[in-house]
Design an enzyme around this catalytic site. Structure first.
Site, short mmCIF file in Angstrom:
data_model
loop_
_atom_site.label_atom_id
_atom_site.label_comp_id
_atom_site.label_asym_id
_atom_site.label_seq_id
_atom_site.Cartn_x
_atom_site.Cartn_y
_atom_site.Cartn_z
N GLU A 201 10.04 24.49 -38.31
CA GLU A 201 11.03 25.51 -37.90
C GLU A 201 12.40 25.20 -38.49
OE1 GLU A 201 10.83 26.46 -33.69
OE2 GLU A 201 8.79 27.23 -33.91
N TYR A 263 4.38 32.89 -30.34
CA TYR A 263 4.21 32.64 -28.90
C TYR A 263 4.06 33.95 -28.14
CZ TYR A 263 5.00 27.69 -29.53
OH TYR A 263 4.85 26.38 -29.90
N GLU A 319 1.43 26.87 -34.61
CA GLU A 319 1.82 26.89 -33.19
C GLU A 319 1.52 28.29 -32.67
OE1 GLU A 319 5.72 25.45 -32.07
OE2 GLU A 319 5.65 23.90 -33.62
#
Ligand code: AHR
Length: 511
Positions: A201, A263, A319
């Site tokens: 990130e 997410y 992720e």
């Protein structure tokens, strides 16, 4: 009644069509037409990969208890968790972060444990990081699990020389000072490191870099990774197409894979929504958010295709998972959350999306393995409980290495407030053993579904479902929600499969 069409890209065409109003007692009827033709390359087992970060009790307590602990362990790694994960099969583990990776000096985690420096984990809760788990311990964990290692290197706060030296320390068979240092620390043979991440990130916690600056740094750092590893560039997590374009354009030749973080949450980053005790609206919003992973994968894939039409560079969703509000009373920055039936559906919908994009998606890593975010296991001292997400991974085991088949799904829509979703999602593949494996998700929490297929044969498998949307396992009731055999729900020739409300059904068809 509104007509909605959602066309998925490769493996499965999903057409949610007009429906006539029915009562909740009548099932929603979907049709699934499967062809024998492959929809894409095989589903890489690494799509069922993991992520374990120095965050909260994800490592300390959750996986590592130390060699002196009364909790049964093997060289410090707790046996109950490792055994459960081994049973599942863990193809790959990403470590040590996440955001932690760009504030981590690998040298802090080698040598005599007593002499390792204690540092502040400034990213996650400002707690003391003892560095008791470092390179040797992590590589031991991968060996205990039978998993590939995916190391995340520090591009945010260490020089490129440090990254290159870490890789040499791990992998060199020479008589170099670094290889000798490794031997001095107890490991004679070099380790095999398959995947190496160049930062994490970098647009955010990894350095708040401009894409242009990151691309230059990526090229510089990856130049000094001399061992043969899959070089993974840190990609997008914010819907930033410009970042993808620029990295592909300027750093394409210096990378073998690019990452995407995604997410799922019913709310937003200021108020995620709670992991349990939610209402039907939050259920629907969560599943809607989960399904958003597919258009994002498709968009990123299209951008990658522009610059890499031969698809040399893989997309790693390294992720993904639910991110809810932390459990009340849990330490700040520990990202502890309960895991319910809803998480199992999020996992299933995500797996189905990955299966539809096997041309690019070669790895995905759930965030995270234990005690953090959408965990597979929760621990409390000596106690451990497996979550519905663990069971979703287990249900989908036969998709590993399978070839996705072309299929067309026509499913009615259901609504909850202003949220509109297809009632059913599906994935179908030819498993390694030649059987056809079929995963069906009934997203509607109220209404049964019936999936009419063109398939024949005996369907046997398992289903996970419950009366409550937030059904979950606790340390007191660790088996409150586990998959149960499914078979009677599949009837007729061709097969029709009945799905309970809010369920995931995975069956194999024997020829
Ligand atoms: O998984 C938790 C955090 O989420 C990771 O450290 C970071 O990469 C992402 O923002």
């Amino acid at each position: 009644m509104k007509t909605h069409q959602l066309l998925s890209t490769v493996a499965l065409a999903l057409c949610a069509g007009a429906v006539t109003p029915t009562t909740a007692a009548e099932p929603a009827v979907a049709t699934l037409t499967v062809s024998a033709e492959a929809a894409g390359p095989r589903i890489e087992p690494e799509v069922y990969g993991h992520f374990a970060e120095h965050l909260g009790t994800g490592i300390y307590g959750g996986l590592w208890v130390g060699t002196d602990s009364k909790i049964p362990n093997t060289r410090g790694w707790r046996n109950d968790v490792v055994q459960a994960l081994r049973k599942l099969g863990v193809p790959v583990v990403r470590w040590p972060g996440g955001c932690f990776a760009d504030d981590y000096d690998w040298r802090d985690g080698i040598g005599a444990p007593a002499k390792r420096p204690a540092r502040l984990n400034k990213i996650w809760g400002n707690v003391v990081e003892p560095n008791r788990v470092g390179t040797h311990e992590f590589m031991d964990l991968t060996e205990q699990l039978g998993a590939e290692a995916y190391l995340a290197g520090n591009m945010g706060s260490m020089p490129p020389r440090a990254m290159g030296q870490w890789l040499e320390y791990l992998t060199s068979d020479s008589k170099s000072a670094l290889a000798e240092e490794r031997r001095g620390n107890g490991r004679d043979m070099p380790w095999k490191v398959k995947y190496f991440g160049v930062g994490n990130e970098s647009w955010g916690c990894g350095g708040n870099m401009r894409p242009e600056y990151q691309a230059d740094l990526h090229n510089q750092y990856s130049t000094f990774l001399h061992a043969p590893v899959v070089r993974v560039a840190s990609g997008d997590g914010q819907g930033n197409d410009h970042l993808i374009e620029l990295l592909m354009e300027r750093s394409g030749p210096q990378m073998d894979a690019l990452t995407l973080h995604y997410y799922t949450m019913p709310g937003d980053w200021s108020k995620h929504g709670s992991a349990t005790g939610f209402n039907a609206q939050e259920w629907a919003k969560t599943l809607k958010s989960a399904m958003g992973i597919e258009p994002r994968i498709a968009a990123v894939s299209r951008l990658m295709d522009k610059h890499d039409p031969k698809q040399r560079i893989a997309l790693y969703v390294d992720e993904w998972g639910t991110w809810f509000d932390p459990e009340p009373g849990s330490p700040p920055g520990f990202l502890q959350q309960q895991n319910s039936l809803r998480d199992a559906l999020v996992a299933a919908l995500s797996f189905n999306a990955f299966h539809r994009h096997t041309d690019r998606v070669k790895m995905a890593n759930i965030a995270q393995m234990v005690n953090v975010l959408q965990a597979l296991a929760l621990t409390d001292g000596p106690r451990m409980v497996l979550t519905p997400t663990y069971h979703a991974f287990d249900l989908y085991k036969s998709f590993r290495g399978a070839t996705p088949l072309k299929a067309q799904l026509s499913a009615p829509l259901w609504h909850e407030g202003d949220v509109e979703l297809p009632a059913v999602d599906a994935s179908v593949a030819r498993a390694v053993d030649g059987s056809t494996v079929l995963a069906l998700v009934n997203l509607d929490p109220q209404r049964r579904a019936r999936v009419q297929t063109n398939l024949t044969g005996a369907a046997r498998g398992r289903v996970i479902t419950a009366a409550a949307m937030d059904a979950h396992n606790t340390f007191g009731q660790p088996n409150a929600l586990v998959p149960v055999p499914y078979g009677a729900g599949a009837t007729g020739t061709p097969l029709a499969l009945d799905l309970p409300p809010k369920s995931v059904v995975v069956v194999s068809l024997q020829r």
